[in-house]
Design a protein around this motif. Sequence first.
Motif, mmCIF file in Angstrom:
data_model
loop_
_atom_site.group_PDB
_atom_site.id
_atom_site.type_symbol
_atom_site.label_atom_id
_atom_site.label_comp_id
_atom_site.label_asym_id
_atom_site.label_seq_id
_atom_site.Cartn_x
_atom_site.Cartn_y
_atom_site.Cartn_z
ATOM 1 N N PRO A 57 24.777 64.265 11.354
ATOM 2 C CA PRO A 57 24.500 64.523 9.933
ATOM 3 C C PRO A 57 24.773 65.992 9.597
ATOM 4 O O PRO A 57 24.580 66.881 10.435
ATOM 5 N N ASP A 58 25.258 66.246 8.370
ATOM 6 C CA ASP A 58 25.490 67.625 7.950
ATOM 7 C C ASP A 58 24.493 68.009 6.853
ATOM 8 O O ASP A 58 23.603 67.222 6.486
ATOM 9 N N THR A 59 24.636 69.206 6.335
ATOM 10 C CA THR A 59 23.686 69.716 5.345
ATOM 11 C C THR A 59 23.913 69.160 3.948
ATOM 12 O O THR A 59 23.124 69.418 3.045
ATOM 13 N N ARG A 60 24.973 68.394 3.770
ATOM 14 C CA ARG A 60 25.288 67.846 2.451
ATOM 15 C C ARG A 60 24.949 66.360 2.356
ATOM 16 O O ARG A 60 25.517 65.617 1.579
ATOM 17 N N ASN A 61 24.012 65.923 3.215
ATOM 18 C CA ASN A 61 23.599 64.523 3.263
ATOM 19 C C ASN A 61 24.754 63.597 3.632
ATOM 20 O O ASN A 61 24.788 62.430 3.225
ATOM 21 N N GLY A 62 25.676 64.127 4.348
ATOM 22 C CA GLY A 62 26.794 63.339 4.858
ATOM 23 C C GLY A 62 26.845 63.443 6.375
ATOM 24 O O GLY A 62 25.830 63.668 7.035
ATOM 25 N N LYS A 70 19.728 60.720 14.216
ATOM 26 C CA LYS A 70 20.271 59.694 13.325
ATOM 27 C C LYS A 70 21.773 59.849 13.101
ATOM 28 O O LYS A 70 22.292 59.652 11.994
#
Length: 219
Positions: free
Chosen positions: A145-150, A200
């Motif tokens: 997961p990244d910081t942009r909810n992607g 996750k």
Amino acid sequence: MSQSAVADGARLKKPSWKDPRLLVGILLVLASIVGVISLVGAADQTTEAFAAREPIAVGEKLTTDKLHRVKVRLGEVEEHYLTPGTGLADGLVAVQRIGKDQLLPRESVGQLDGRDRKPVAVTIEESLPAQAVAGSRVDVWVALPDTRNGFSEPTLLLPGAEIAQITPGSTALGSSRSTVVMVLVPDQQMPKLLGAQANKATISVVWNPGGASQWASRW
């Protein structure tokens, strides 16, 4: 004595052992008895085989106290199962899950892995080709997961990982949609995979037909 009396006496005469009709009757009775004995014997050709006392997990060592003997009719497929006649080799572990009271197919057991690999369950949503079975190889890709909810770009975490078992998963409603792939993971890669699962990450499994020869030396 009249001719009719002589004829009646001939008809009432006790049959001789040399009478062909008596011999044929005895042979028919004996043949019938032999046939019944053969049929009963064929129907009772059972053999002893090993079965699991309780469910045996992938990677669990097999010992005689975890097994019990059962009488079954295996016939021509007997050679494909573990039996008391063939014995239980030292160091055998389950490479597929074995249910309670289930017989032990030879393909469900193997020698303890000497490369410090342990089975880890990976749940995937995509379908795998029919060639992806226990013993074949897959590449495991991870997208964190990244910081942009992607999710970040997928990276190859486990190249040429060996499949230990494949079982259908299920949703909360009980309908089978996902697949649980049990892959053998070397100890040095274990923290990365477990960390990805804990965070996750999206995990994908791709069948790799050339994985065994290409990556085995790196493990």
